[in-house]
Design a protein around this motif. Structure first.
Motif, short mmCIF file in Angstrom:
data_model
loop_
_atom_site.label_atom_id
_atom_site.label_comp_id
_atom_site.label_asym_id
_atom_site.label_seq_id
_atom_site.Cartn_x
_atom_site.Cartn_y
_atom_site.Cartn_z
N ASP A 106 0.86 -1.21 0.00
CA ASP A 106 0.00 0.00 0.00
C ASP A 106 0.88 1.24 0.00
OD1 ASP A 106 -2.11 1.70 0.18
OD2 ASP A 106 -2.63 1.22 2.24
N GLU A 138 -2.82 10.60 1.33
CA GLU A 138 -4.01 9.80 1.01
C GLU A 138 -4.50 9.07 2.25
OE1 GLU A 138 -6.41 6.31 -0.10
OE2 GLU A 138 -4.52 6.30 0.95
N GLU A 139 -3.54 8.56 3.02
CA GLU A 139 -3.89 7.71 4.16
C GLU A 139 -4.62 8.47 5.27
OE1 GLU A 139 -3.88 4.65 4.15
OE2 GLU A 139 -2.28 3.88 2.88
ZN LIG Z 1 -3.46 2.99 -0.09
#
Ligand SMILES: [Zn+2]
Length: 386
Positions: A106, A138-139
């Motif tokens: 990820d 994003e996280e």
């Molecule tokens: Zn991700």
């Protein structure tokens, strides 16, 4: 091992070696990617945040015409705090078929595949452009990608498809939930706890709000959609703080909550009912004791859900390329919902599994990288043809 996989692993090692945990700057990684692309003859744009501490990167390879495909990834990773790792998180460890390191799944594995394949492109042969967009933060709720959106919106031409390479074990995903994250602050009035009627207990008013949230969730369960897991929208309170000592009626309480909603639902109904309950049922009672009392809400993050019709031509094309007969949905959110909302068909498909994401000893299997490289090769061939 093929040359291409070898190069991908080298790139992945370099990407993993930058600690791009969301609270850190990602600029060193962005510099590295910009430099790498420049050596291939491609000029990437770096789009900074207002403090210039983080940045997105975007590059358009080939003719700048309408259409083409955008490969989308995020550069930040989740923290390793409180996790016990048997492998060094910020360097790549290869063990048999597995590649260990924070972000391998990820989603630096996908980014490494994109960079590896870009080095093989002959831009003269591209009939339509290949775009690469890398975001930050994003996280923590798809915060960084908004600048990238503004950039794309200002372009005379846009890509037709956005492929978000979040880990789906290379199976095309056409749906995920949307999210709204809120911070609620309750301002009460302190006093000695022996005289509770003279104060306004902020924690207890927060508790009433949380109880209301739980009641709301019961109604959401009735509006289900079996394509999602869980098959309904969910509400959840994740953190809470307040109070100084047991013998003081607390004047402040704060909690963070989120709504993860089905893409066909609107988040405003739930959020508005919560705000209405606070403003009409609770605040007037609190103000009878003190005019300063208040309940306020702040949006911490929000992104829309994604749902794409199964018969969408790009989805059918991607299913054919990846040898799957049907698409599926995922429970986690992605930047795909935002791209879709801005008019670019968005599909999630990337190497690795979220079963390994966000965990200690995160890893990606080499075969997932191989499959991703194969898909990207097909995409390039497609862009050579039309
Ligand atoms: Zn991700």
């Amino acid at each position: 091992m093929s040359d291409r996989l070898q190069r991908t692993l080298q790139l992945l090692n370099n990407l993993v070696s930058f600690d791009t945990t969301s609270q850190e700057s990602n600029l060193a990684l962005i510099d590295y990617v910009q430099d790498y692309l420049s050596k291939q003859g491609f000029d990437a744009e770096v789009l900074y945040n207002s403090q210039k501490t983080k940045a997105n990167l975007v590059v358009c390879i080939g003719p700048r015409v309408a259409g083409g495909i955008l490969l989308s990834g995020h550069t930040d990773v989740v923290p390793i705090d409180g996790q016990h790792w048997n492998y060094p998180p910020f360097s790549l460890t290869l063990e048999d078929e597995r590649c260990y390191g924070r972000g391998t799944t990820d989603m630096k594995g996908f980014v490494a595949c994109c960079l590896a394949i870009i080095s093989e492109i002959d831009p003269q042969q591209l009939k339509k452009p290949l775009w690469l967009g890398l975001s930050y933060d994003e996280e923590v709720g798809c915060l960084g990608v908004h600048e990238l959106h503004d950039y794309l919106a200002a372009q005379p031409v846009k890509p037709e498809l956005c492929l978000v390479g979040e880990p789906t074990s290379m199976r095309p995903v056409n749906g995920h939930k949307g999210k709204v994250a809120l911070r609620c602050q309750v301002k009460g009035k302190e006093c000695h706890s022996a005289y509770t009627p003279q104060g306004v207990n902020a924690i207890q008013y927060a508790a009433r709000l949380i109880h209301f949230i739980l009641e709301q969730e019961k109604q959401l369960i009735e509006k289900g959609d079996l394509r999602f897991d869980p098959p309904f929208s969910t509400l959840h309170v994740g953190t809470i703080s307040g109070g100084e000592a047991l013998n003081i009626v607390p004047n402040f309480c704060q909690f963070d909550m989120e709504l993860r909603y089905l893409p066909q639902q609107s988040p405003s109904e739930v959020v508005d009912s919560l705000k209405t309950y606070a403003q009409h049922q609770l605040v007037p009672v609190m103000r009878e004791m003190s005019a300063d009392c208040d309940i306020s809400f702040k949006t911490l993050a929000a992104y829309p859900g994604l749902y794409l019709d199964e018969m969408t031509p790009w989805l059918q094309q991607l299913l054919a390329w990846t040898n799957f007969s049907t698409a599926h949905t995922v429970s986690f959110g992605t930047e795909g919902g935002l791209y879709q909302a801005s008019g670019i068909t968005s599909i999630i498909c990337g190497p690795g599994s979220m079963a390994q994401g966000h965990k200690p000893d995160e890893y990606i299997e080499k075969d997932q990288l191989r499959q991703c490289l194969k898909l990207l090769e097909r995409i390039i061939c497609h862009l050579y043809e039309k």
